[in-house]
Design an enzyme around this catalytic site. Structure first.
Site, PDB file in Angstrom:
ATOM      1  N   LYS A  30      34.852  46.595  41.339  1.00 41.00           N
ATOM      2  CA  LYS A  30      36.256  46.861  41.015  1.00 41.00           C
ATOM      3  C   LYS A  30      36.488  46.527  39.543  1.00 41.00           C
ATOM      4  CE  LYS A  30      40.418  46.394  43.789  1.00 41.00           C
ATOM      5  NZ  LYS A  30      41.164  45.521  44.683  1.00 41.00           N
TER       6      LYS A  30
HETATM    7  O1  G3P Z   1      43.979  45.064  46.422  1.00 39.81           O
HETATM    8  C1  G3P Z   1      44.996  45.288  45.540  1.00 39.81           C
HETATM    9  C2  G3P Z   1      46.366  45.543  46.098  1.00 39.81           C
HETATM   10  O2  G3P Z   1      46.317  46.127  47.343  1.00 39.81           O
HETATM   11  C3  G3P Z   1      47.373  44.457  45.893  1.00 39.81           C
HETATM   12  O3  G3P Z   1      48.486  44.533  46.720  1.00 39.81           O
HETATM   13  O4  G3P Z   1      50.592  43.643  47.682  1.00 39.81           O
HETATM   14  O5  G3P Z   1      49.384  42.335  45.905  1.00 39.81           O
HETATM   15  O6  G3P Z   1      50.581  44.428  45.328  1.00 39.81           O
HETATM   16  P1  G3P Z   1      49.835  43.687  46.388  1.00 39.81           P
END
Ligand code: G3P
Length: 222
Positions: A91
């Site tokens: 990533k």
């Molecule tokens: O993996 C990255 C992403 O899905 C983060 O989600 O909820 O922290 O914006 P969030």
């Protein structure tokens, strides 16, 4: 004939919690896993241990994020992560150095998930650099008064229109509606937090119906 489900949107779990991953995998809901430094930090465990456990549980793409922000550092991390297991997807952040690393990874056959994508222009560059996956952050775009789903829609159209092989991985999913809309738009993957995965299965009428069946079952003569 194409088998049912072939080409359907894949479901990844957005988690570094081994218990959650195991539970979701037992329901047949995990085609892959995405992690990020915040999710790993929440587990309180070392990154290498977490990744080593996840590759044992899930036989599918496992995204593991680099922490460097310069090309050399990213490439060093990418090459060692790729050696951990063939299912590891590196990533990389959507910054210019990350695009350089994406390009080199693509040339070296290292799979990449370009993360922190907030616009179609960013996504176009990631595809051009040879990303395996692009992660538009739907929820965070919505948080900033944008339209996260619109970015997913644009990326699907652009990639399909030009024949880019980069897969659209809808990330930062916060609710079941995000999942349904991603599927309708033809996203290749939705990475879903454990809590939202459970919400997808939930319906109050299922619970009411089950309670009634169990109650009525007591009246069945033995
Ligand atoms: O993996 C990255 C992403 O899905 C983060 O989600 O909820 O922290 O914006 P969030």
């Amino acid at each position: 004939m194409v088998p049912a489900g072939e080409g359907a949107m894949k479901i990844f779990i957005d988690s570094a919690d081994v218990k959650e991953i195991r539970d979701a995998a037992a329901m047949g809901l995990v085609d892959g896993v995405t992690t990020n430094p915040s999710l790993v930090a929440k587990t309180g465990r070392p990154f290498a241990d977490v990744i080593r456990d996840i590759v044992e549980i899930v036989n599918g793409p496992i995204s593991a994020e680099v922490l460097s922000t310069d090309y050399e550092g990213m490439m060093g991390e990418a090459r060692s992560l790729a050696k951990v297991h063939p299912n590891i997807v590196v990533k990389l952040p959507l910054i210019p150095e990350g695009l350089k690393a994406t390009r080199t990874c693509s040339q070296e056959g290292i799979k990449t998930n370009v993360t922190l994508c907030f616009s179609a222009t960013q996504g176009l560059l990631a595809a051009k650099a040879g990303a395996t996956y692009i992660s538009p952050f739907i929820g965070r775009i919505d948080d900033a008064a944008g339209d996260g789903m619109e970015v997913v829609e644009q990326l699907v159209a652009i990639y399909r229109g030009y024949g880019f092989e980069t897969q659209v991985l809808a990330a930062s999913i916060r609710n079941p509606t995000h999942v349904v809309r991603a599927a309708l738009m033809g996203a290749d993957v939705a990475t879903i937090p454990y809590g939202v995965l459970l919400q997808l299965a939930k319906h109050p009428l299922t619970d009411v119906g089950l309670a009634k069946f169990l109650e009525d079952a007591k009246k069945i003569p033995r």
